[in-house]
Motif scaffolding. Sequence first.
Motif, PDB file in Angstrom:
ATOM      1  N   TRP A 182       0.841  -1.364   0.079  1.00 43.57           N
ATOM      2  CA  TRP A 182       0.014  -0.055  -0.215  1.00 43.57           C
ATOM      3  C   TRP A 182       1.004   1.292  -0.061  1.00 43.57           C
ATOM      4  N   ARG A 183       0.263   2.464  -0.355  1.00 40.04           N
ATOM      5  CA  ARG A 183       0.908   3.786  -0.291  1.00 40.04           C
ATOM      6  C   ARG A 183      -0.272   4.773  -0.188  1.00 40.04           C
ATOM      7  N   SER A 184      -0.087   5.728   0.264  1.00 41.37           N
ATOM      8  CA  SER A 184      -1.114   6.911   0.286  1.00 41.37           C
ATOM      9  C   SER A 184      -1.545   7.217  -1.249  1.00 41.37           C
ATOM     10  N   ALA A 185      -2.624   7.866  -1.018  1.00 44.94           N
ATOM     11  CA  ALA A 185      -3.311   8.270  -2.297  1.00 44.94           C
ATOM     12  C   ALA A 185      -4.006   9.732  -2.116  1.00 44.94           C
ATOM     13  N   PRO A 186      -3.955  10.582  -3.092  1.00 41.39           N
ATOM     14  CA  PRO A 186      -3.458  10.149  -4.370  1.00 41.39           C
ATOM     15  C   PRO A 186      -1.868  10.046  -4.542  1.00 41.39           C
ATOM     16  N   CYS A 187      -1.282   9.069  -5.222  1.00 41.96           N
ATOM     17  CA  CYS A 187      -0.009   8.349  -5.224  1.00 41.96           C
ATOM     18  C   CYS A 187       0.942   9.548  -5.408  1.00 41.96           C
ATOM     19  N   ASP A 188       1.936   9.623  -4.480  1.00 40.23           N
ATOM     20  CA  ASP A 188       2.992  10.520  -4.632  1.00 40.23           C
ATOM     21  C   ASP A 188       4.173   9.410  -5.295  1.00 40.23           C
ATOM     22  N   VAL A 189       4.762   9.835  -6.420  1.00 40.91           N
ATOM     23  CA  VAL A 189       5.830   9.072  -6.970  1.00 40.91           C
ATOM     24  C   VAL A 189       7.132   8.689  -6.166  1.00 40.91           C
ATOM     25  N   THR A 190       7.345   9.641  -5.236  1.00 36.97           N
ATOM     26  CA  THR A 190       8.508   9.748  -4.534  1.00 36.97           C
ATOM     27  C   THR A 190       8.327   8.744  -2.999  1.00 36.97           C
ATOM     28  N   GLU A 191       6.908   8.339  -2.902  1.00 37.00           N
ATOM     29  CA  GLU A 191       6.555   7.497  -1.726  1.00 37.00           C
ATOM     30  C   GLU A 191       6.784   6.015  -2.217  1.00 37.00           C
ATOM     31  N   ARG A 192       7.623   5.127  -1.435  1.00 33.18           N
ATOM     32  CA  ARG A 192       7.688   3.958  -1.614  1.00 33.18           C
ATOM     33  C   ARG A 192       6.566   2.847  -1.049  1.00 33.18           C
ATOM     34  N   TRP A 193       6.301   1.928  -1.699  1.00 28.98           N
ATOM     35  CA  TRP A 193       5.420   0.943  -1.136  1.00 28.98           C
ATOM     36  C   TRP A 193       5.641   0.512   0.071  1.00 28.98           C
ATOM     37  N   HIS A 194       4.572   0.238   0.817  1.00 31.60           N
ATOM     38  CA  HIS A 194       4.777  -0.457   2.121  1.00 31.60           C
ATOM     39  C   HIS A 194       4.317  -1.760   2.438  1.00 31.60           C
ATOM     40  N   PRO A 195       4.644  -2.694   3.202  1.00 31.06           N
ATOM     41  CA  PRO A 195       3.948  -3.714   3.524  1.00 31.06           C
ATOM     42  C   PRO A 195       2.874  -3.292   4.332  1.00 31.06           C
ATOM     43  N   MET A 196       1.745  -4.366   4.004  1.00 32.97           N
ATOM     44  CA  MET A 196       0.527  -4.235   4.911  1.00 32.97           C
ATOM     45  C   MET A 196       0.682  -3.997   6.196  1.00 32.97           C
ATOM     46  N   THR A 197       1.561  -4.552   7.111  1.00 36.68           N
ATOM     47  CA  THR A 197       1.762  -4.628   8.446  1.00 36.68           C
ATOM     48  C   THR A 197       1.892  -3.081   8.954  1.00 36.68           C
ATOM     49  N   HIS A 198       2.558  -2.251   8.203  1.00 36.45           N
ATOM     50  CA  HIS A 198       2.860  -0.926   8.427  1.00 36.45           C
ATOM     51  C   HIS A 198       1.580  -0.003   8.406  1.00 36.45           C
ATOM     52  N   LEU A 199       0.641  -0.616   7.509  1.00 34.73           N
ATOM     53  CA  LEU A 199      -0.658   0.015   7.459  1.00 34.73           C
ATOM     54  C   LEU A 199      -1.412   0.112   8.733  1.00 34.73           C
ATOM     55  N   PHE A 200      -1.391  -0.775   9.715  1.00 31.03           N
ATOM     56  CA  PHE A 200      -2.191  -0.966  10.986  1.00 31.03           C
ATOM     57  C   PHE A 200      -1.319  -0.538  11.997  1.00 31.03           C
TER      58      PHE A 200
END
Length: 106
Positions: free
Chosen positions: A80-98
């Motif tokens: 996952w990553r924040s939306a709207p997508c910032d191209v400089t943000e990396r993708w995160h594993p789901m465990t980081h969302l919670f």
Amino acid sequence: MADGGFVRLPDGSVVVALTVPRPDASGRPVRVLVHAVNRPRALTRLRNLGLRAVYLRGNAAPPTPDEISAVLHHPEGVVWRSAPCDVTERWHPMTHLFRRPSRLAS
């Protein structure tokens, strides 16, 4: 209802992309990608991870080729990553969302 879509890959599996409200109190939207054998299994994986009210109706916002590459190269197949997508943000594993944000030491 989530905004999203899916893409069927040549091997028959699918990548589902959904934009949903963040589960914490902020409610900011996040873009979640999941790789699974089929669409129902992808949604079940998300529900089992804690995103209970996730449905995919239509194919309004399918994953881009960059998003497909990101989820296919992740060992868990869910990112996952924040939306709207910032191209400089990396993708995160789901465990980081919670995970709750850490407090800075004073």
